[in-house]
Design a protein around this motif. Structure first.
Motif, short mmCIF file in Angstrom:
data_model
loop_
_atom_site.label_atom_id
_atom_site.label_comp_id
_atom_site.label_asym_id
_atom_site.label_seq_id
_atom_site.Cartn_x
_atom_site.Cartn_y
_atom_site.Cartn_z
N LYS A 2 0.67 -1.38 0.12
CA LYS A 2 -0.12 -0.01 -0.05
C LYS A 2 0.93 1.02 -0.09
CE LYS A 2 -3.86 -2.12 2.35
NZ LYS A 2 -4.88 -1.92 3.70
N TRP A 3 0.21 2.45 -0.38
CA TRP A 3 1.13 3.56 -0.48
C TRP A 3 1.38 4.23 0.92
CZ3 TRP A 3 2.91 5.76 -4.87
CH2 TRP A 3 2.24 5.44 -6.30
N ILE A 44 -8.17 6.06 -9.31
CA ILE A 44 -7.35 5.43 -10.04
C ILE A 44 -6.92 4.38 -9.11
CG2 ILE A 44 -5.20 5.30 -11.31
CD1 ILE A 44 -6.05 8.07 -12.38
N SER A 45 -7.11 3.13 -9.21
CA SER A 45 -6.72 2.08 -8.06
C SER A 45 -5.46 1.40 -8.73
CB SER A 45 -7.86 1.07 -7.91
OG SER A 45 -7.37 0.09 -6.95
N VAL A 46 -4.27 1.85 -8.21
CA VAL A 46 -2.90 1.40 -8.61
C VAL A 46 -1.98 1.37 -7.17
CG1 VAL A 46 -2.72 1.84 -10.97
CG2 VAL A 46 -2.06 3.58 -9.42
N SER A 47 -1.05 0.68 -7.32
CA SER A 47 -0.08 0.49 -6.07
C SER A 47 1.08 1.16 -6.43
CB SER A 47 -0.06 -1.08 -5.49
OG SER A 47 0.99 -1.58 -6.35
N PRO A 48 1.84 1.42 -5.53
CA PRO A 48 3.39 2.14 -5.98
C PRO A 48 4.08 1.02 -6.84
CG PRO A 48 3.31 2.04 -3.68
CD PRO A 48 2.02 1.34 -4.02
N LEU A 49 3.85 -0.19 -6.67
CA LEU A 49 4.45 -1.22 -7.42
C LEU A 49 4.11 -1.63 -8.74
CD1 LEU A 49 4.59 -4.27 -4.84
CD2 LEU A 49 5.94 -1.85 -5.11
N ASN A 50 2.84 -1.14 -9.15
CA ASN A 50 2.58 -1.29 -10.66
C ASN A 50 1.84 0.18 -11.28
OD1 ASN A 50 -0.24 -0.80 -9.60
ND2 ASN A 50 -0.54 -2.93 -9.38
N ILE A 51 2.14 1.11 -10.74
CA ILE A 51 1.78 2.35 -11.20
C ILE A 51 2.51 2.67 -12.80
CG2 ILE A 51 3.24 4.04 -10.05
CD1 ILE A 51 1.07 6.05 -10.10
N SER A 52 1.81 2.85 -13.60
CA SER A 52 2.35 3.02 -14.94
C SER A 52 3.05 4.36 -15.13
CB SER A 52 1.55 2.67 -16.00
OG SER A 52 0.26 3.79 -16.26
N LYS A 53 3.89 4.48 -16.20
CA LYS A 53 4.43 5.77 -16.79
C LYS A 53 3.35 6.47 -17.43
CE LYS A 53 6.39 6.00 -20.87
NZ LYS A 53 7.17 5.75 -22.02
N VAL A 93 11.21 -2.94 -10.87
CA VAL A 93 12.39 -3.16 -11.52
C VAL A 93 12.54 -1.93 -12.33
CG1 VAL A 93 12.45 -5.67 -11.73
CG2 VAL A 93 10.99 -4.27 -13.46
N ASP A 94 11.64 -1.00 -12.60
CA ASP A 94 11.74 0.09 -13.45
C ASP A 94 11.21 1.33 -12.64
OD1 ASP A 94 9.13 -0.71 -13.26
OD2 ASP A 94 8.69 0.42 -14.96
#
Length: 298
Positions: A2-3, A44-53, A93-94
């Motif tokens: 979680k954030w 927008i339901s995203v986590s710090p691990l999968n938030i996109s560019k 990884v990015d």
């Protein structure tokens, strides 16, 4: 992840691993918190691990509508640091900000006060009130030692080495330096200590703090800003000033009077001399005098 958990761990990393000050940690944290707020507002339901560019790009596009270029650049830098931390801890990884460029900003030259401006501001202090002695001592210290506002509010009585002519200053990242202090400023501080501070009911935990409010507690940064802005209004000063203006003026006046950049750098506590070099751009006359003095074909 979680954030809020990522942000808590990130702040701990900044404190322990990087040794940043509380002010810097708060600033870095705010950059992440503003992104979190944007995601919540947009559902927008995203986590710090999968938030996109792409999501980050959209956020920065919205950000550009509400903040100036300098603030935008700083916030992008703060977010890039946060995602670099996640990579460092093997959570990602990015870095979604890797290909996002910060907006180009020009180097802002600092505002400065003339010696007459400084004298008029200090002369406008009402010395009939107890806080007047304190305010005079604070402004004299800001100008004669070139302190940051946080360095002034955190100054301790145990940091005063008047017999040696120095004060010990704790700067960014809790780095300490010794700064010379002139006798006139020593006199104003001593007067404040003896005539005002000694008569305050000092709160527990603030016994060693030099500059106190009427309740015997450490002054806030905001209070210093307010004191200076009120004095500027009182003398009809047509400039936007802050405590940092005294620091800029300290450096500029030293340079104008022949001090070398390396000495100014040490007194200001700049890690890099490139930061101090901005004062060369402020004082163009110094460049001319150096050329005329030292060039073989002058």
């Amino acid at each position: 992840m979680k954030w809020e958990h990522a942000l808590k761990d990130y702040k701990l990393y900044l404190k322990i691993e990087r040794g940043l000050s509380n002010n810097s940690i708060t600033s870095y944290g705010l950059d992440v918190e503003k992104l979190i707020g944007y995601l919540e507002d947009k559902h927008i339901s995203v986590s710090p691990l999968n938030i996109s560019k792409e999501t980050i790009q959209q956020y920065i596009y919205e950000l550009a509508k509400t903040v100036n270029v300098r603030t935008q650049s700083r916030m992008i830098s703060g977010l890039r640091s946060f995602f670099n931390y996640l990579i460092f801890e093997d959570y990602r990884v990015d870095n979604p900000l890797e290909l996002i460029e910060s907006p180009k900003i020009g180097r802002k030259l600092p505002d400065t006060l003339s010696l007459d401006d400084i004298n008029r501001l200090i002369a406008a202090i009402d010395l009939s009130k107890a806080e007047g002695e304190r305010n005079r001592a604070m402004l004299e210290t800001l100008y004669s030692c070139g302190l940051r506002v946080s360095e002034l509010t955190n100054l301790k009585i145990s940091d005063l080495f008047f017999d040696e002519g120095f004060i010990k200053v704790t700067g960014k990242g809790d780095k300490q330096r010794f700064v010379p202090i002139v006798q006139s400023t020593q006199k104003y501080i001593t007067c404040y200590k003896n005539e005002v501070r000694n008569h305050l009911s000092i709160q527990k935990g603030h016994e060693d703090t030099l500059f106190l409010n009427r309740r015997g507690k450490q002054l806030t940064r905001a209070m210093i800003f307010t004191i200076i802005k009120q004095l500027a209004v009182k003398i009809n000063l047509d400039k936007t000033i802050s405590p940092h203006t005294f620091r800029h003026s300290f450096a500029t006046h030293l340079l104008e009077n022949g001090a070398d950049l390396r000495t100014i750098q040490l007194m200001l506590g700049h890690e890099s001399i490139t930061t101090t070099e901005i004062y060369v751009h402020v004082d163009k006359s110094h460049l001319k005098s150096v050329l005329q003095t030292f060039h073989p074909r002058k």
